[in-house]
Design a protein around this motif. Structure first.
Motif, PDB file in Angstrom:
ATOM      1  N   ASP A 213      49.910  47.485  31.864  1.00 56.10           N
ATOM      2  CA  ASP A 213      49.563  48.905  31.871  1.00 56.10           C
ATOM      3  C   ASP A 213      48.250  49.137  32.603  1.00 56.10           C
ATOM      4  OD1 ASP A 213      51.737  49.878  30.129  1.00 56.10           O
ATOM      5  OD2 ASP A 213      50.747  48.648  28.610  1.00 56.10           O
ATOM      6  N   GLY A 214      47.572  48.055  32.920  1.00 56.75           N
ATOM      7  CA  GLY A 214      46.306  48.147  33.625  1.00 56.75           C
ATOM      8  C   GLY A 214      45.694  46.779  33.809  1.00 56.75           C
ATOM      9  N   VAL A 215      44.524  46.750  34.446  1.00 59.41           N
ATOM     10  CA  VAL A 215      43.846  45.485  34.707  1.00 59.41           C
ATOM     11  C   VAL A 215      42.334  45.680  34.613  1.00 59.41           C
ATOM     12  CG1 VAL A 215      45.635  44.493  36.208  1.00 59.41           C
ATOM     13  CG2 VAL A 215      43.839  45.928  37.217  1.00 59.41           C
ATOM     14  N   ILE A 216      41.654  44.588  34.357  1.00 63.66           N
ATOM     15  CA  ILE A 216      40.202  44.540  34.485  1.00 63.66           C
ATOM     16  C   ILE A 216      39.931  43.943  35.857  1.00 63.66           C
ATOM     17  CG2 ILE A 216      38.108  43.413  33.660  1.00 63.66           C
ATOM     18  CD1 ILE A 216      39.199  43.605  30.834  1.00 63.66           C
ATOM     19  N   VAL A 217      39.241  44.703  36.712  1.00 62.04           N
ATOM     20  CA  VAL A 217      39.103  44.318  38.108  1.00 62.04           C
ATOM     21  C   VAL A 217      37.816  44.946  38.648  1.00 62.04           C
ATOM     22  CG1 VAL A 217      40.376  46.292  39.046  1.00 62.04           C
ATOM     23  CG2 VAL A 217      40.455  44.089  40.259  1.00 62.04           C
ATOM     24  N   PHE A 218      37.467  44.622  39.873  1.00 62.91           N
ATOM     25  CA  PHE A 218      36.243  45.163  40.471  1.00 62.91           C
ATOM     26  C   PHE A 218      36.589  45.978  41.706  1.00 62.91           C
ATOM     27  CE2 PHE A 218      37.087  40.745  41.251  1.00 62.91           C
ATOM     28  CZ  PHE A 218      37.016  40.569  42.627  1.00 62.91           C
ATOM     29  N   ALA A 219      35.744  46.956  42.000  1.00 66.26           N
ATOM     30  CA  ALA A 219      36.044  47.942  43.033  1.00 66.26           C
ATOM     31  C   ALA A 219      36.259  47.329  44.404  1.00 66.26           C
ATOM     32  CB  ALA A 219      34.922  48.977  43.101  1.00 66.26           C
ATOM     33  N   SER A 220      35.452  46.311  44.745  1.00 68.01           N
ATOM     34  CA  SER A 220      35.527  45.752  46.091  1.00 68.01           C
ATOM     35  C   SER A 220      36.832  45.017  46.352  1.00 68.01           C
ATOM     36  CB  SER A 220      34.335  44.817  46.356  1.00 68.01           C
ATOM     37  OG  SER A 220      34.347  43.715  45.477  1.00 68.01           O
ATOM     38  N   ALA A 221      37.563  44.681  45.303  1.00 66.06           N
ATOM     39  CA  ALA A 221      38.889  44.078  45.472  1.00 66.06           C
ATOM     40  C   ALA A 221      40.005  45.067  45.163  1.00 66.06           C
ATOM     41  CB  ALA A 221      39.038  42.850  44.582  1.00 66.06           C
ATOM     42  N   ALA A 222      39.697  46.078  44.357  1.00 68.62           N
ATOM     43  CA  ALA A 222      40.726  47.041  43.957  1.00 68.62           C
ATOM     44  C   ALA A 222      41.263  47.826  45.135  1.00 68.62           C
ATOM     45  CB  ALA A 222      40.161  47.998  42.910  1.00 68.62           C
ATOM     46  N   LEU A 223      40.371  48.255  46.037  1.00 69.26           N
ATOM     47  CA  LEU A 223      40.829  49.018  47.196  1.00 69.26           C
ATOM     48  C   LEU A 223      41.665  48.168  48.145  1.00 69.26           C
ATOM     49  CD1 LEU A 223      40.917  51.642  48.832  1.00 69.26           C
ATOM     50  CD2 LEU A 223      38.784  50.927  49.934  1.00 69.26           C
ATOM     51  N   PRO A 224      41.194  46.991  48.583  1.00 68.70           N
ATOM     52  CA  PRO A 224      42.038  46.169  49.455  1.00 68.70           C
ATOM     53  C   PRO A 224      43.387  45.828  48.810  1.00 68.70           C
ATOM     54  CG  PRO A 224      39.803  45.329  49.455  1.00 68.70           C
ATOM     55  CD  PRO A 224      39.878  46.370  48.374  1.00 68.70           C
ATOM     56  N   GLY A 225      43.373  45.676  47.470  1.00 66.50           N
ATOM     57  CA  GLY A 225      44.611  45.368  46.766  1.00 66.50           C
ATOM     58  C   GLY A 225      45.463  46.587  46.462  1.00 66.50           C
ATOM     59  N   LYS A 226      44.980  47.794  46.845  1.00 62.15           N
ATOM     60  CA  LYS A 226      45.689  49.060  46.654  1.00 62.15           C
ATOM     61  C   LYS A 226      46.046  49.332  45.187  1.00 62.15           C
ATOM     62  CE  LYS A 226      47.660  48.930  51.332  1.00 62.15           C
ATOM     63  NZ  LYS A 226      48.873  48.997  52.163  1.00 62.15           N
ATOM     64  N   LYS A 286      31.369  53.185  48.353  1.00 59.30           N
ATOM     65  CA  LYS A 286      32.282  53.668  49.387  1.00 59.30           C
ATOM     66  C   LYS A 286      33.734  53.505  48.952  1.00 59.30           C
ATOM     67  CE  LYS A 286      33.678  52.665  54.158  1.00 59.30           C
ATOM     68  NZ  LYS A 286      33.428  51.792  55.342  1.00 59.30           N
ATOM     69  N   PHE A 287      34.059  52.342  48.402  1.00 59.15           N
ATOM     70  CA  PHE A 287      35.439  52.078  48.006  1.00 59.15           C
ATOM     71  C   PHE A 287      35.867  52.962  46.845  1.00 59.15           C
ATOM     72  CE2 PHE A 287      36.303  47.524  49.760  1.00 59.15           C
ATOM     73  CZ  PHE A 287      35.927  47.967  51.023  1.00 59.15           C
ATOM     74  N   LEU A 288      34.969  53.192  45.897  1.00 59.71           N
ATOM     75  CA  LEU A 288      35.304  54.098  44.801  1.00 59.71           C
ATOM     76  C   LEU A 288      35.569  55.507  45.347  1.00 59.71           C
ATOM     77  CD1 LEU A 288      32.761  52.970  42.057  1.00 59.71           C
ATOM     78  CD2 LEU A 288      35.262  52.862  41.891  1.00 59.71           C
ATOM     79  N   GLY A 289      34.773  55.904  46.338  1.00 57.36           N
ATOM     80  CA  GLY A 289      34.975  57.208  46.964  1.00 57.36           C
ATOM     81  C   GLY A 289      36.307  57.312  47.669  1.00 57.36           C
ATOM     82  N   ILE A 290      36.703  56.263  48.360  1.00 54.11           N
ATOM     83  CA  ILE A 290      37.986  56.258  49.063  1.00 54.11           C
ATOM     84  C   ILE A 290      39.133  56.347  48.065  1.00 54.11           C
ATOM     85  CG2 ILE A 290      39.554  54.854  50.464  1.00 54.11           C
ATOM     86  CD1 ILE A 290      37.052  53.757  51.902  1.00 54.11           C
ATOM     87  N   MET A 291      39.043  55.568  46.986  1.00 50.73           N
ATOM     88  CA  MET A 291      40.114  55.603  45.990  1.00 50.73           C
ATOM     89  C   MET A 291      40.210  56.981  45.342  1.00 50.73           C
ATOM     90  SD  MET A 291      40.188  51.779  44.239  1.00 50.73           S
ATOM     91  CE  MET A 291      38.437  51.609  43.890  1.00 50.73           C
ATOM     92  N   THR A 292      39.059  57.610  45.112  1.00 55.99           N
ATOM     93  CA  THR A 292      39.057  58.968  44.559  1.00 55.99           C
ATOM     94  C   THR A 292      39.720  59.945  45.532  1.00 55.99           C
ATOM     95  OG1 THR A 292      37.030  58.535  43.307  1.00 55.99           O
ATOM     96  CG2 THR A 292      37.603  60.837  43.721  1.00 55.99           C
TER      97      THR A 292
END
Length: 356
Positions: A213-226, A286-292
């Protein structure tokens, strides 16, 4: 489960890489470098863009040169198999993921048993690099596996909770399956969530297919991993920055190198750490902004939420240290050394795990 390397495969890989078990000195070497993750992830990208060029530049005019064979993304070893690949001589150097080798590199995993300590990955990586040589148990762990730690600590930015449902309270996690890397599964104890061990290479599909239902992860990998496509609710809990490994060489091979080559490798690893973290720091917001902008919702919990989560956990650090103590590794000393180091560096932990 780790894959067993057959003797035939090992022999073939040795033939390709040019590895020689006995210490040798050579002017022109072929060196295989391995990483289980693909180059889409920043720490692997910098192996190509920073570490290797820095080694090559340092060797100019020394009479030594290296031809590199870069084996990333599971081509030679999968995530968590890098240590064995280097130890057995399939590769001379590896980006060894200590996070996914908790049995063999137990002391290196201290940060993952001490969440809510500090969110600055640059500080964590700098001091964890130093602790690999100053802390006797950390140093011994590398040597026990036939490795020489070079440096280039892989610091991981502040971990987030990414879910396919909104999280407004800890009660919202009750019964939810949450994927987490290695020891980070322990962070979910006391929340009511069901922690499942996983890694970045599988998270997307496992959320998409309903395994998580979700994961514990970090922003710098979350965006590349979509990951925001399948888990659009991003909650900044403040789990903290972590240490996930670094560059290590086969010790027999390293010991046989000319001192100039040894120093070039160490200096390049240090340069890689600096470049990697500068890149990392510039990308997180930056990555958090892109995902938003692509539909994700980012929220940050307050101090009361963070305190409630941390206080509701078992003292996993104490359990981990006691277990190591019983096995002959001074886990209590490793825990105290790390916590003292972080407090001296300016951290204000939500829980002082070593003092309970």
């Amino acid at each position: 489960m780790k894959h067993v390397v057959t003797k035939g495969l090992m022999a073939a890989a040795i033939a390709v890489s040019g590895f020689v078990a006995a210490p040798v000195r050579a002017d022109d070497m072929t060196v295989t470098i391995v990483a289980g993750h693909p180059p889409v992830f920043r720490w692997v990208k910098h192996a190509s863009q920073t570490f290797i060029p820095a080694v090559n530049a340092a060797l100019e005019g020394t009479g030594h040169s290296i031809t590199w064979s870069e084996q990333y993304g599971g081509s030679l070893a999968k995530v968590g198999e890098e240590l064995e690949a280097v130890e057995e001589g399939l590769a001379e150097i590896g980006l060894v993921s200590s996070l996914f080798d908790p049995a063999k590199l137990a002391p290196q995993n201290v940060t993952y048993f001490t969440p809510f300590v500090i969110s600055d990955s640059t500080v964590v990586s700098e001091w964890m690099d130093k602790l690999q040589s100053s802390n006797a148990d950390m140093k011994a762990a590398w040597e026990a596996n036939g490795l020489e730690y070079l440096g280039g600590a892989i610091g991981i930015d502040d971990y987030l909770l990414m879910t396919n449902f909104p999280v407004n309270s800890i009660a919202d996690l009750e019964g939810r399956k949450i994927g987490a890397p290695g020891p980070a599964v322990n962070w979910l104890k006391g929340t009511g969530a069901v922690g499942v061990s996983g890694n970045l290479t599988t998270y997307y599909n496992e959320i998409k297919t309903g395994v998580y239902d979700g994961v514990i992860v970090f922003a710098s990998a979350a965006l590349p991993g979509k990951l925001h496509e399948v888990a659009p609710y991003i909650t900044k809990v403040g789990f903290g920055a972590q240490y996930a490994g670094g560059f290590a060489a086969n010790k027999d091979w390293f010991d046989g190198l000319d001192p100039a080559v040894q120093q070039a490798l160490r200096d390049a690893a240090a340069a890689d750490r600096v470049a990697y973290h500068a890149d990392l720091d510039a990308s997180v917001a930056k990555f958090l902004g892109i995902m938003t902008s692509q539909g994700a919702t980012v929220t940050e919990v307050d101090d009361a939420f963070r305190q409630q989560w941390a206080s509701g956990m078992d003292n996993v650090a104490r359990v981990w240290a006691d277990k190591l103590d019983a096995s002959g590794v001074n886990g209590s000393a490793v825990l105290k050394d790390y916590m003292d180091t972080m407090r001296a560096a300016g951290a204000t932990p939500v829980r002082n795990w070593d003092q309970e």
